[in-house]
Scaffold this motif. Structure first.
Motif, mmCIF file in Angstrom:
data_model
loop_
_atom_site.group_PDB
_atom_site.id
_atom_site.type_symbol
_atom_site.label_atom_id
_atom_site.label_comp_id
_atom_site.label_asym_id
_atom_site.label_seq_id
_atom_site.Cartn_x
_atom_site.Cartn_y
_atom_site.Cartn_z
ATOM 1 N N HIS A 27 96.453 -13.820 86.670
ATOM 2 C CA HIS A 27 96.980 -15.178 86.591
ATOM 3 C C HIS A 27 95.967 -16.156 86.004
ATOM 4 N N GLY A 28 94.772 -15.661 85.673
ATOM 5 C CA GLY A 28 93.734 -16.508 85.098
ATOM 6 C C GLY A 28 94.046 -16.875 83.654
ATOM 7 N N ALA A 29 93.337 -17.859 83.154
ATOM 8 C CA ALA A 29 93.573 -18.369 81.797
ATOM 9 C C ALA A 29 93.288 -17.324 80.731
ATOM 10 N N VAL A 30 92.242 -16.526 80.905
ATOM 11 C CA VAL A 30 91.893 -15.517 79.901
ATOM 12 C C VAL A 30 92.949 -14.420 79.868
ATOM 13 N N ALA A 31 93.349 -13.941 81.031
ATOM 14 C CA ALA A 31 94.382 -12.903 81.088
ATOM 15 C C ALA A 31 95.694 -13.409 80.492
ATOM 16 N N GLN A 32 96.038 -14.651 80.758
ATOM 17 C CA GLN A 32 97.264 -15.224 80.200
ATOM 18 C C GLN A 32 97.177 -15.298 78.678
ATOM 19 N N ALA A 33 96.023 -15.687 78.159
ATOM 20 C CA ALA A 33 95.848 -15.763 76.709
ATOM 21 C C ALA A 33 95.933 -14.380 76.078
ATOM 22 N N LEU A 34 95.317 -13.385 76.710
ATOM 23 C CA LEU A 34 95.379 -12.016 76.181
ATOM 24 C C LEU A 34 96.808 -11.483 76.205
ATOM 25 N N GLY A 35 97.551 -11.840 77.221
ATOM 26 C CA GLY A 35 98.937 -11.400 77.320
ATOM 27 C C GLY A 35 99.841 -12.058 76.294
ATOM 28 N N ASN A 36 99.373 -13.124 75.668
ATOM 29 C CA ASN A 36 100.156 -13.845 74.667
ATOM 30 C C ASN A 36 99.801 -13.459 73.235
ATOM 31 N N VAL A 37 99.170 -12.292 73.054
ATOM 32 C CA VAL A 37 98.793 -11.826 71.724
ATOM 33 C C VAL A 37 99.785 -10.761 71.262
ATOM 34 N N GLU A 38 100.338 -10.986 70.081
ATOM 35 C CA GLU A 38 101.258 -10.024 69.480
ATOM 36 C C GLU A 38 100.501 -9.265 68.386
ATOM 37 N N VAL A 39 100.410 -7.938 68.523
ATOM 38 C CA VAL A 39 99.680 -7.112 67.565
ATOM 39 C C VAL A 39 100.630 -6.708 66.448
ATOM 40 N N GLN A 40 100.256 -7.047 65.231
ATOM 41 C CA GLN A 40 101.059 -6.694 64.057
ATOM 42 C C GLN A 40 100.887 -5.206 63.743
ATOM 43 N N PRO A 41 101.872 -4.587 63.079
ATOM 44 C CA PRO A 41 101.727 -3.172 62.698
ATOM 45 C C PRO A 41 100.491 -2.956 61.824
ATOM 46 N N ILE A 42 99.857 -1.782 62.005
ATOM 47 C CA ILE A 42 98.654 -1.421 61.268
ATOM 48 C C ILE A 42 98.942 -0.104 60.548
ATOM 49 N N GLU A 43 98.542 -0.015 59.287
ATOM 50 C CA GLU A 43 98.844 1.158 58.473
ATOM 51 C C GLU A 43 98.090 2.400 58.924
ATOM 52 N N GLY A 44 98.724 3.563 58.754
ATOM 53 C CA GLY A 44 98.084 4.860 58.923
ATOM 54 C C GLY A 44 98.046 5.353 60.350
ATOM 55 N N ILE A 154 88.368 -11.273 71.776
ATOM 56 C CA ILE A 154 89.458 -12.219 72.032
ATOM 57 C C ILE A 154 89.305 -12.828 73.422
ATOM 58 N N ALA A 155 88.867 -12.027 74.398
ATOM 59 C CA ALA A 155 88.662 -12.548 75.756
ATOM 60 C C ALA A 155 87.563 -13.605 75.767
ATOM 61 N N LEU A 156 86.498 -13.385 75.010
ATOM 62 C CA LEU A 156 85.421 -14.391 74.940
ATOM 63 C C LEU A 156 85.920 -15.675 74.285
ATOM 64 N N PHE A 157 86.743 -15.540 73.250
ATOM 65 C CA PHE A 157 87.346 -16.717 72.622
ATOM 66 C C PHE A 157 88.204 -17.486 73.635
ATOM 67 N N ALA A 158 89.032 -16.751 74.374
ATOM 68 C CA ALA A 158 89.922 -17.392 75.368
ATOM 69 C C ALA A 158 89.111 -18.071 76.476
ATOM 70 N N ALA A 159 88.000 -17.460 76.882
ATOM 71 C CA ALA A 159 87.161 -18.063 77.917
ATOM 72 C C ALA A 159 86.538 -19.363 77.429
#
Length: 164
Positions: A27-44, A154-159
């Motif tokens: 429920h913390g801010a970092v976990a919430q931010a990480l949960g709001n990341v959508e990973v785009q398809p990656i080739e190969g 990404i977690a460091l950015f969110a923190a």
């Protein structure tokens, strides 16, 4: 006097400024931010492995919907470097590098542009099947390592954003 010194040392640790990144749990801010990341398809194949590893790590976090888009481009290389007298390769290095960008979906602003990567050594044996299996196993391990590096960044950015 001997009892006072450890108490003073413990008291000084609380003033060091270190804070847990995942404070507040899911429920913390970092976990919430990480949960709001959508990973785009990656080739190969490597992209499929990295994307699954990223989704495994990010989907366990709470989130209300995608606020960020993660775009990843991979560079997967295998190079031989161990040679016998008959010029046969005896050792390979598999290198997986990722350039990734985190984009704020609301504004379209790129908030992170960074790289992650790792490499692994592979023994080349007389069995072609064993060598291919070792190359695949190395790719699986490297994918996990690269995904860990990306999520940590990404977690460091969110923190940092949370502190603003």
């Amino acid at each position: 006097m001997k009892r006072v010194v450890p108490i003073l040392l413990l008291a000084s640790l609380s003033a060091c400024g270190l804070r847990p990144v995942y404070s507040g749990g899911s429920h913390g801010a970092v976990a919430q931010a990480l949960g709001n990341v959508e990973v785009q398809p990656i080739e190969g194949k490597g992209g499929w492995l990295v994307r699954n590893a990223l989704n495994d790590r990010l989907s366990t976090m709470g989130g209300g919907g995608p606020a960020y888009k993660l775009v990843v481009k991979l560079d997967d290389q295998i190079s031989g470097f161990g040679l016998r007298a008959d010029t046969a390769i005896t050792r390979e290095r598999r290198t997986l590098r990722a350039r990734y960008q985190l984009i704020d979906m609301a504004t379209g602003t790129q908030v992170i542009d960074d790289t992650a990567g790792s490499d692994a050594g592979i023994d080349v044996t007389s069995s072609e099947y064993a060598t291919i299996a070792a190359e695949d196993a190395a790719l699986e391990r490297l994918s996990q390592t690269v995904a860990d590096q990306i999520v940590t960044r990404i977690a460091l950015f969110a923190a940092r954003e949370k502190q603003r």
